[in-house]
Design a protein around this motif. Structure first.
Motif, mmCIF file in Angstrom:
data_model
loop_
_atom_site.group_PDB
_atom_site.id
_atom_site.type_symbol
_atom_site.label_atom_id
_atom_site.label_comp_id
_atom_site.label_asym_id
_atom_site.label_seq_id
_atom_site.Cartn_x
_atom_site.Cartn_y
_atom_site.Cartn_z
ATOM 1 N N GLY A 1 1.234 -0.887 -0.113
ATOM 2 C CA GLY A 1 0.464 0.237 0.359
ATOM 3 C C GLY A 1 0.646 1.570 0.336
ATOM 4 O O GLY A 1 0.390 2.255 -0.425
ATOM 5 N N ASP A 2 1.895 1.360 0.247
ATOM 6 C CA ASP A 2 2.776 2.727 0.363
ATOM 7 C C ASP A 2 3.197 2.724 -1.735
ATOM 8 O O ASP A 2 3.674 2.357 -1.838
ATOM 9 C CB ASP A 2 4.379 2.633 0.837
ATOM 10 C CG ASP A 2 3.999 2.111 2.416
ATOM 11 O OD1 ASP A 2 3.259 2.180 2.917
ATOM 12 O OD2 ASP A 2 6.037 1.291 2.984
ATOM 13 N N ARG A 3 3.354 3.875 -1.627
ATOM 14 C CA ARG A 3 3.237 4.801 -2.762
ATOM 15 C C ARG A 3 4.718 4.925 -3.090
ATOM 16 O O ARG A 3 5.929 5.494 -1.844
ATOM 17 C CB ARG A 3 2.518 5.900 -2.354
ATOM 18 C CG ARG A 3 0.837 5.375 -2.780
ATOM 19 C CD ARG A 3 0.151 6.841 -3.610
ATOM 20 N NE ARG A 3 0.381 7.024 -4.983
ATOM 21 C CZ ARG A 3 -0.280 6.029 -5.578
ATOM 22 N NH1 ARG A 3 -1.458 4.778 -5.048
ATOM 23 N NH2 ARG A 3 0.392 5.848 -6.972
ATOM 24 N N VAL A 4 5.740 4.524 -3.490
ATOM 25 C CA VAL A 4 6.918 4.782 -4.137
ATOM 26 C C VAL A 4 6.628 5.037 -5.783
ATOM 27 O O VAL A 4 6.056 5.500 -6.480
ATOM 28 C CB VAL A 4 7.427 3.587 -3.839
ATOM 29 C CG1 VAL A 4 7.352 2.976 -2.553
ATOM 30 C CG2 VAL A 4 6.896 2.370 -5.280
ATOM 31 N N VAL A 5 8.315 5.666 -5.646
ATOM 32 C CA VAL A 5 8.631 6.586 -6.942
ATOM 33 C C VAL A 5 10.229 5.351 -7.683
ATOM 34 O O VAL A 5 10.959 5.357 -6.407
ATOM 35 C CB VAL A 5 9.691 7.960 -6.431
ATOM 36 C CG1 VAL A 5 9.975 8.152 -7.846
ATOM 37 C CG2 VAL A 5 8.517 8.669 -6.389
ATOM 38 N N VAL A 6 10.078 4.623 -8.802
ATOM 39 C CA VAL A 6 10.830 4.107 -8.723
ATOM 40 C C VAL A 6 11.977 4.242 -9.980
ATOM 41 O O VAL A 6 11.163 5.187 -11.003
ATOM 42 C CB VAL A 6 10.481 2.760 -9.133
ATOM 43 C CG1 VAL A 6 11.325 1.413 -9.428
ATOM 44 C CG2 VAL A 6 9.629 1.916 -8.729
ATOM 45 N N GLU A 7 12.976 4.636 -10.153
ATOM 46 C CA GLU A 7 14.056 5.097 -10.823
ATOM 47 C C GLU A 7 14.472 3.700 -11.922
ATOM 48 O O GLU A 7 15.674 2.693 -11.212
ATOM 49 C CB GLU A 7 15.294 5.416 -10.290
ATOM 50 C CG GLU A 7 14.644 7.185 -9.804
ATOM 51 C CD GLU A 7 15.453 7.959 -8.923
ATOM 52 O OE1 GLU A 7 16.364 7.438 -8.703
ATOM 53 O OE2 GLU A 7 15.509 8.918 -9.133
ATOM 54 N N VAL A 8 14.019 4.001 -12.673
ATOM 55 C CA VAL A 8 14.552 2.129 -13.647
ATOM 56 C C VAL A 8 15.935 2.884 -14.437
ATOM 57 O O VAL A 8 15.499 3.437 -15.350
ATOM 58 C CB VAL A 8 13.904 1.036 -14.404
ATOM 59 C CG1 VAL A 8 13.995 0.559 -15.029
ATOM 60 C CG2 VAL A 8 13.044 0.803 -13.068
ATOM 61 N N ASP A 9 17.236 2.318 -14.381
ATOM 62 C CA ASP A 9 18.398 2.500 -15.576
ATOM 63 C C ASP A 9 18.251 1.699 -16.824
ATOM 64 O O ASP A 9 18.826 0.788 -17.016
ATOM 65 C CB ASP A 9 19.385 2.523 -15.058
ATOM 66 C CG ASP A 9 19.412 4.181 -14.336
ATOM 67 O OD1 ASP A 9 18.824 4.989 -14.129
ATOM 68 O OD2 ASP A 9 20.419 3.497 -13.514
ATOM 69 N N SER A 10 16.732 1.708 -17.836
ATOM 70 C CA SER A 10 17.249 0.938 -18.863
ATOM 71 C C SER A 10 17.768 1.199 -20.006
ATOM 72 O O SER A 10 18.011 2.251 -20.651
ATOM 73 C CB SER A 10 15.443 0.604 -19.689
ATOM 74 O OG SER A 10 15.470 -0.093 -20.514
#
Length: 208
Positions: free
Chosen positions: A46-55
């Motif tokens: 339920g926690d809101r998060v920000v995800v950074e992906v280095d594709s």
């Protein structure tokens, strides 16, 4: 989404880094993140998060999402919403030595069958273009169709955009035109597979 095996970082709502690792799997709505150094107690469902992906293919992607499951070493994030993409380079380029046949020349929008067909040596490829060796040089602006012989063959339309001199031949830099998303995904999968093979070979060489 072509994000598998890409490094990623998970931040809490306050911006703090709570997990880091790589994307094990991804689809349009969910990321499965392997984070070996994540203890599993900083996030709860339920926690809101920000995800950074280095594709290496898509660029630096930033997503908003919601934690679905959170245990030691693993975070599953769902309800993904793409916030931003920063393109460092649209695709990884991997070196090859591979024969490819072009069978069609596109002139003024019309297909003209090549007879004989043009066989070239592909030197490298990415999701956006390729470089092949041929002699004599093919004029810049020439548009060629052919089948790239990947595990799942992809029919390509490539436009010659530059020349580079080589010993005894000419390297032709090409960009792809009008590629469908399905074909691009097939090509991305091929490029990433080749990159993994090269990395594995380098690790073997270093460890040997």
């Amino acid at each position: 989404m072509a994000l598998e095996l890409s490094p990623c970082r998970v931040h809490g709502e306050g911006g703090e880094l709570v997990a880091a690792g790589h994307v094990r799997s991804a689809d349009a709505a969910t990321l499965h993140v392997d984070a070996p150094r994540y203890a599993g107690h900083a996030l709860v469902p339920g926690d809101r998060v920000v995800v950074e992906v280095d594709s290496p293919v898509r660029g630096e992607c930033t997503f908003d999402g919601v934690v679905a499951t959170s245990v030691a070493g693993t975070v599953v994030i769902t309800e993904l919403q793409l916030r931003d993409v920063v393109q460092r380079r649209s695709a990884v380029r991997v070196p090859l030595t591979l024969l490819m046949v072009f069978d069609t020349n596109v002139l003024d929008g019309e297909d003209v069958v090549l007879d004989p067909q043009l066989t070239v040596v592909v030197m490298d490829i990415s999701a956006d273009g390729l470089r092949f060796r041929a002699n004599p040089p093919i004029p810049i602006g020439t548009q060629l169709k052919g089948v790239f012989p990947a595990r799942h063959p992809v029919r390509l339309l490539a436009e010659v955009v530059r020349h580079e001199p080589l010993r005894g031949a000419v390297a032709h830099g090409c960009r792809f035109l009008g590629m469908s998303e399905a074909d691009r995904d097939l090509l991305i999968a091929y490029v990433l597979r080749q990159e993994r093979l090269m990395l594995a070979e380098r690790r073997e060489t270093l460890s040997g």
